[in-house]
Motif scaffolding. Structure first.
Motif, PDB file in Angstrom:
ATOM      1  N   VAL A 221       2.725  -0.374  12.284  1.00  0.00           N
ATOM      2  CA  VAL A 221       3.541  -1.704  12.169  1.00  0.00           C
ATOM      3  C   VAL A 221       4.964  -1.655  12.059  1.00  0.00           C
ATOM      4  O   VAL A 221       5.760  -2.764  12.062  1.00  0.00           O
ATOM      5  N   GLN A 222       5.499  -0.777  11.483  1.00  0.00           N
ATOM      6  CA  GLN A 222       6.845  -0.354  11.130  1.00  0.00           C
ATOM      7  C   GLN A 222       7.106   0.980  11.265  1.00  0.00           C
ATOM      8  O   GLN A 222       6.424   1.727  10.580  1.00  0.00           O
ATOM      9  N   ALA A 223       8.290   1.553  11.848  1.00  0.00           N
ATOM     10  CA  ALA A 223       8.634   2.756  12.038  1.00  0.00           C
ATOM     11  C   ALA A 223      10.319   2.862  12.148  1.00  0.00           C
ATOM     12  O   ALA A 223      10.720   2.246  13.202  1.00  0.00           O
ATOM     13  N   ASP A 224      10.776   3.504  11.209  1.00  0.00           N
ATOM     14  CA  ASP A 224      12.408   3.566  11.312  1.00  0.00           C
ATOM     15  C   ASP A 224      12.644   4.695  10.501  1.00  0.00           C
ATOM     16  O   ASP A 224      11.922   5.699  10.175  1.00  0.00           O
ATOM     17  N   ASP A 225      13.918   4.906  10.183  1.00  0.00           N
ATOM     18  CA  ASP A 225      14.431   6.199   9.629  1.00  0.00           C
ATOM     19  C   ASP A 225      14.065   6.465   8.080  1.00  0.00           C
ATOM     20  O   ASP A 225      14.003   7.451   7.590  1.00  0.00           O
ATOM     21  N   HIS A 226      13.565   5.483   7.329  1.00  0.00           N
ATOM     22  CA  HIS A 226      13.277   5.377   6.140  1.00  0.00           C
ATOM     23  C   HIS A 226      11.566   5.258   5.852  1.00  0.00           C
ATOM     24  O   HIS A 226      11.076   5.690   4.625  1.00  0.00           O
ATOM     25  N   THR A 227      11.143   4.465   6.604  1.00  0.00           N
ATOM     26  CA  THR A 227       9.738   3.758   6.061  1.00  0.00           C
ATOM     27  C   THR A 227       8.876   3.930   7.636  1.00  0.00           C
ATOM     28  O   THR A 227       9.259   3.530   8.648  1.00  0.00           O
ATOM     29  N   TRP A 228       7.399   4.380   7.291  1.00  0.00           N
ATOM     30  CA  TRP A 228       6.509   4.321   8.374  1.00  0.00           C
ATOM     31  C   TRP A 228       5.410   3.379   7.630  1.00  0.00           C
ATOM     32  O   TRP A 228       4.761   3.841   6.795  1.00  0.00           O
ATOM     33  N   ARG A 229       4.981   2.358   8.090  1.00  0.00           N
ATOM     34  CA  ARG A 229       3.941   1.353   7.687  1.00  0.00           C
ATOM     35  C   ARG A 229       2.968   1.511   8.621  1.00  0.00           C
ATOM     36  O   ARG A 229       3.117   1.035   9.752  1.00  0.00           O
ATOM     37  N   VAL A 230       1.739   1.922   8.274  1.00  0.00           N
ATOM     38  CA  VAL A 230       0.622   1.657   8.940  1.00  0.00           C
ATOM     39  C   VAL A 230      -0.655   1.012   8.509  1.00  0.00           C
ATOM     40  O   VAL A 230      -0.846   0.959   6.941  1.00  0.00           O
ATOM     41  N   VAL A 231      -1.377   0.359   9.311  1.00  0.00           N
ATOM     42  CA  VAL A 231      -2.406  -0.657   8.906  1.00  0.00           C
ATOM     43  C   VAL A 231      -3.685  -0.034   9.313  1.00  0.00           C
ATOM     44  O   VAL A 231      -3.911   0.043  10.508  1.00  0.00           O
ATOM     45  N   LEU A 232      -4.703   0.003   8.527  1.00  0.00           N
ATOM     46  CA  LEU A 232      -5.987   0.646   8.800  1.00  0.00           C
ATOM     47  C   LEU A 232      -7.034  -0.547   8.784  1.00  0.00           C
ATOM     48  O   LEU A 232      -7.529  -0.898   7.497  1.00  0.00           O
ATOM     49  N   PRO A 233      -7.440  -1.476   9.769  1.00  0.00           N
ATOM     50  CA  PRO A 233      -8.568  -2.396   9.251  1.00  0.00           C
ATOM     51  C   PRO A 233     -10.170  -1.782   9.122  1.00  0.00           C
ATOM     52  O   PRO A 233     -10.159  -0.795   9.837  1.00  0.00           O
ATOM     53  N   ILE A 234     -10.650  -2.072   8.243  1.00  0.00           N
ATOM     54  CA  ILE A 234     -12.113  -1.548   8.117  1.00  0.00           C
ATOM     55  C   ILE A 234     -12.779  -2.911   8.189  1.00  0.00           C
ATOM     56  O   ILE A 234     -13.340  -3.809   7.320  1.00  0.00           O
ATOM     57  N   PRO A 235     -13.305  -3.077   9.406  1.00  0.00           N
ATOM     58  CA  PRO A 235     -14.252  -4.550   9.546  1.00  0.00           C
ATOM     59  C   PRO A 235     -15.675  -4.321   9.180  1.00  0.00           C
ATOM     60  O   PRO A 235     -16.390  -3.242   9.159  1.00  0.00           O
ATOM     61  N   ASP A 236     -16.217  -5.505   8.978  1.00  0.00           N
ATOM     62  CA  ASP A 236     -17.871  -5.508   8.579  1.00  0.00           C
ATOM     63  C   ASP A 236     -18.227  -6.798   9.321  1.00  0.00           C
ATOM     64  O   ASP A 236     -17.496  -7.639  10.074  1.00  0.00           O
ATOM     65  N   GLU A 237     -19.312  -7.525   9.225  1.00  0.00           N
ATOM     66  CA  GLU A 237     -20.158  -8.567   9.874  1.00  0.00           C
ATOM     67  C   GLU A 237     -19.238 -10.044   9.431  1.00  0.00           C
ATOM     68  O   GLU A 237     -18.728 -10.424  10.573  1.00  0.00           O
ATOM     69  N   ASN A 238     -18.952 -10.236   8.502  1.00  0.00           N
ATOM     70  CA  ASN A 238     -18.393 -11.519   8.076  1.00  0.00           C
ATOM     71  C   ASN A 238     -17.312 -11.184   7.205  1.00  0.00           C
ATOM     72  O   ASN A 238     -16.885 -12.115   6.408  1.00  0.00           O
ATOM     73  N   ARG A 239     -16.499 -10.200   7.068  1.00  0.00           N
ATOM     74  CA  ARG A 239     -15.568  -9.656   6.287  1.00  0.00           C
ATOM     75  C   ARG A 239     -14.920  -8.622   6.803  1.00  0.00           C
ATOM     76  O   ARG A 239     -15.328  -7.676   7.423  1.00  0.00           O
ATOM     77  N   ARG A 240     -13.638  -8.186   6.103  1.00  0.00           N
ATOM     78  CA  ARG A 240     -12.992  -6.847   6.683  1.00  0.00           C
ATOM     79  C   ARG A 240     -12.062  -6.480   5.530  1.00  0.00           C
ATOM     80  O   ARG A 240     -11.691  -7.446   5.046  1.00  0.00           O
ATOM     81  N   LEU A 241     -11.559  -5.151   5.506  1.00  0.00           N
ATOM     82  CA  LEU A 241     -10.564  -4.921   4.560  1.00  0.00           C
ATOM     83  C   LEU A 241      -9.451  -4.464   5.457  1.00  0.00           C
ATOM     84  O   LEU A 241      -9.534  -4.019   6.339  1.00  0.00           O
ATOM     85  N   PHE A 242      -8.219  -4.650   4.744  1.00  0.00           N
ATOM     86  CA  PHE A 242      -6.766  -4.099   5.418  1.00  0.00           C
ATOM     87  C   PHE A 242      -6.361  -3.029   4.539  1.00  0.00           C
ATOM     88  O   PHE A 242      -6.022  -3.316   3.336  1.00  0.00           O
ATOM     89  N   CYS A 243      -5.961  -1.781   5.139  1.00  0.00           N
ATOM     90  CA  CYS A 243      -5.497  -0.797   3.972  1.00  0.00           C
ATOM     91  C   CYS A 243      -4.079  -0.601   4.729  1.00  0.00           C
ATOM     92  O   CYS A 243      -3.996  -0.290   5.660  1.00  0.00           O
ATOM     93  N   LEU A 244      -3.154  -0.722   3.573  1.00  0.00           N
ATOM     94  CA  LEU A 244      -1.622  -0.880   4.243  1.00  0.00           C
ATOM     95  C   LEU A 244      -1.033   0.483   3.421  1.00  0.00           C
ATOM     96  O   LEU A 244      -0.991   0.398   2.179  1.00  0.00           O
ATOM     97  N   GLY A 245      -0.660   1.463   4.340  1.00  0.00           N
ATOM     98  CA  GLY A 245       0.070   2.653   3.722  1.00  0.00           C
ATOM     99  C   GLY A 245       1.261   2.732   4.179  1.00  0.00           C
ATOM    100  O   GLY A 245       1.798   2.481   5.303  1.00  0.00           O
ATOM    101  N   GLU A 246       2.204   3.236   3.086  1.00  0.00           N
ATOM    102  CA  GLU A 246       3.526   3.453   3.524  1.00  0.00           C
ATOM    103  C   GLU A 246       3.866   4.934   3.299  1.00  0.00           C
ATOM    104  O   GLU A 246       3.511   5.502   2.294  1.00  0.00           O
TER     105      GLU A 246
END
Length: 453
Positions: A221-246
């Protein structure tokens, strides 16, 4: 041997480029040496000119289009082509995995290409060595990722609460991929809630965070000279988690592949954990229902064996305490002699407790009410018998009571049971309520029989 070693080390460490520059400087007036970097061209060195920058943006594919597309027959190949612009001629030295361009302002002589073979061979050795080093580094990272995956598999399917699960995900991603930061948010369909990791500002619900369907695939979701930001969704039936890494650097293909594999494993594990907890809850409900039925069956037979009102009411309080071991119960019963409802039994967490001697005076037992069970937390005052409100204000034992079971038989109310399920319980299970309603009916019948004697 020392001299040979130093020469080889010099060539393989980048000295081949210096030798190519020296070769060109003695034969041409101006030259640029370029190497493709994705869509751009990186300026490696120059002869006879000052370079204005280190990158030529978005020109790699155009320059490549002037040359035939084929794999070299040997370890490397040298050819040239006429191109456009300020540098109308280009020499290409390329192997299977690499390409170096030499741009010229004058058409090269035929002897230049033949004389370049030795310099091109040194470039080939340098590039091949670089390729081996890069491959070795990638294999090393891949080996570490495979080890991390193996260790993850050993624990990721263990049943655990969602907060522990989020902490586990955070630890695995930190130890495997070394991000600058990692944050995990829970999405319940309405809001994003921070769960674990480095606490950052909650993301806005837009983009990937607003999508209805999010497969467990990493998204940059973001890529520049200083930061790479990646989102990894982890879905389930009625909920989900989002892992945000930089990260401070671009992620390799191996890292993104590991994230996708890890995301799929985590999604399966999250679903498995939910099913396991639902199964445990169902088992607990079945066990609770079995216990309530067994206790009720035993209690009803014992109630019929009691010879006095006092023993009957005391046994009833004991039965209620078994069904609700962490709660409190209070019994009031109609007393024929005094013509009033009087406290009959009071227990807190299964322990008999003294109660007040106040009596709820009335000329005769209250008439039968249309309902026999009331939840004071959600029952309107107008829907319950008026004498219950009087009892709530008269007897201190009624303070904090939530459930009322009326002891009704024929046309009158023989008394009632007040119950508070305990601080750790928000409500009584439905099977316990049903069991207590049956017991209240049986107790009412037994009390009426003592009055009729």
């Amino acid at each position: 041997m020392d001299g040979l070693y130093e020469q080889m080390d010099f060539i393989l460490s980048g000295g081949a480029l210096n030798l190519l520059v020296d070769f060109l400087a003695s034969r041409v007036k101006a030259a640029l040496i370029l190497e493709p970097r994705d869509a751009d061209l990186e300026v490696l060195d120059a002869v006879g000119v000052q370079t204005k920058g280190l990158l030529v943006k978005e020109k790699a594919s155009k320059l490549a289009s002037f040359f035939p597309s084929h794999i070299p027959a040997g370890k490397f190949e040298t050819d040239f082509a006429a191109i456009e612009g300020d540098w109308p001629w280009a020499i290409r030295i390329h192997g299977i995995y690499w390409t170096i361009y030499v741009l010229l302002r004058e058409k090269p002589e035929a002897s230049l290409l033949s004389d370049m073979q030795s310099a091109a061979g040194l470039i080939s050795l340098w590039q091949t060595f670089q390729h081996f080093e890069i491959t070795e580094a990638r294999l090393s990272r891949l080996s570490y990722i495979v080890l991390a995956t193996k260790n993850t598999l050993a624990a990721i399917f263990e049943p655990m609460p969602i907060t522990y699960y989020a902490a586990f995900l955070s630890d695995v991603l930190r130890e495997s991929l070394f991000p600058r930061s990692i944050s995990i948010f829970k999405d319940d369909g309405g809001t994003l809630t921070f769960l674990e990791g480095d606490e950052i500002e909650t993301p806005e619900r837009k983009g990937i965070f607003a999508e209805a369907f999010t497969p467990p695939v990493p998204r940059v979701v973001q890529a520049d000279d200083h930061t790479w930001r990646v989102v990894l969704p982890i879905p389930d039936e009625n909920r989900r988690l989002f892992c945000l890494g930089e990260w401070d650097h671009a992620l390799t293909e191996e890292t993104l592949n590991f994230l996708e594999l890890f995301g799929n494993l985590a999604a399966r594990a999250l679903s498995t954990n939910r099913l396991q907890f639902e199964g445990l809850q169902k088992e607990e409900k079945v066990s609770s229902a079995d216990f309530a039925i067994f206790s009720l069956s035993k209690a009803l037979s014992l109630l019929q064996e009691q010879k006095t009102r006092e023993s009957l009411l005391k046994l009833s309080a004991d039965v209620v305490s078994e069904l609700v071991p962490k709660g409190s119960c209070f019994f009031a019963a109609w007393d024929q002699k005094s013509g009033a409802y009087v406290p009959a039994a009071f227990q807190k967490k299964g322990i008999a407790t003294p109660f007040s001697s106040s009596a709820l005076s009335t000329a005769q037992p209250f008439p039968k009410n249309s309902g026999i069970f009331f939840d004071l937390s959600d029952t309107k005052t107008s829907e319950r018998p008026p004498y219950l409100d009087e009892a709530l204000s008269l007897w201190p034992e009624m303070e904090g009571m939530r459930y009322i079971f009326l002891l009704q038989v024929n046309d009158r109310t023989e008394g009632f049971i007040a119950l508070e399920p305990g601080s750790e319980a928000t409500h009584l299970p439905q099977n316990s309520i049903a069991a207590l309603q049956i017991m209240a009916q049986c107790l009412a019948l037994e009390l009426r029989q003592f009055d009729d004697r």
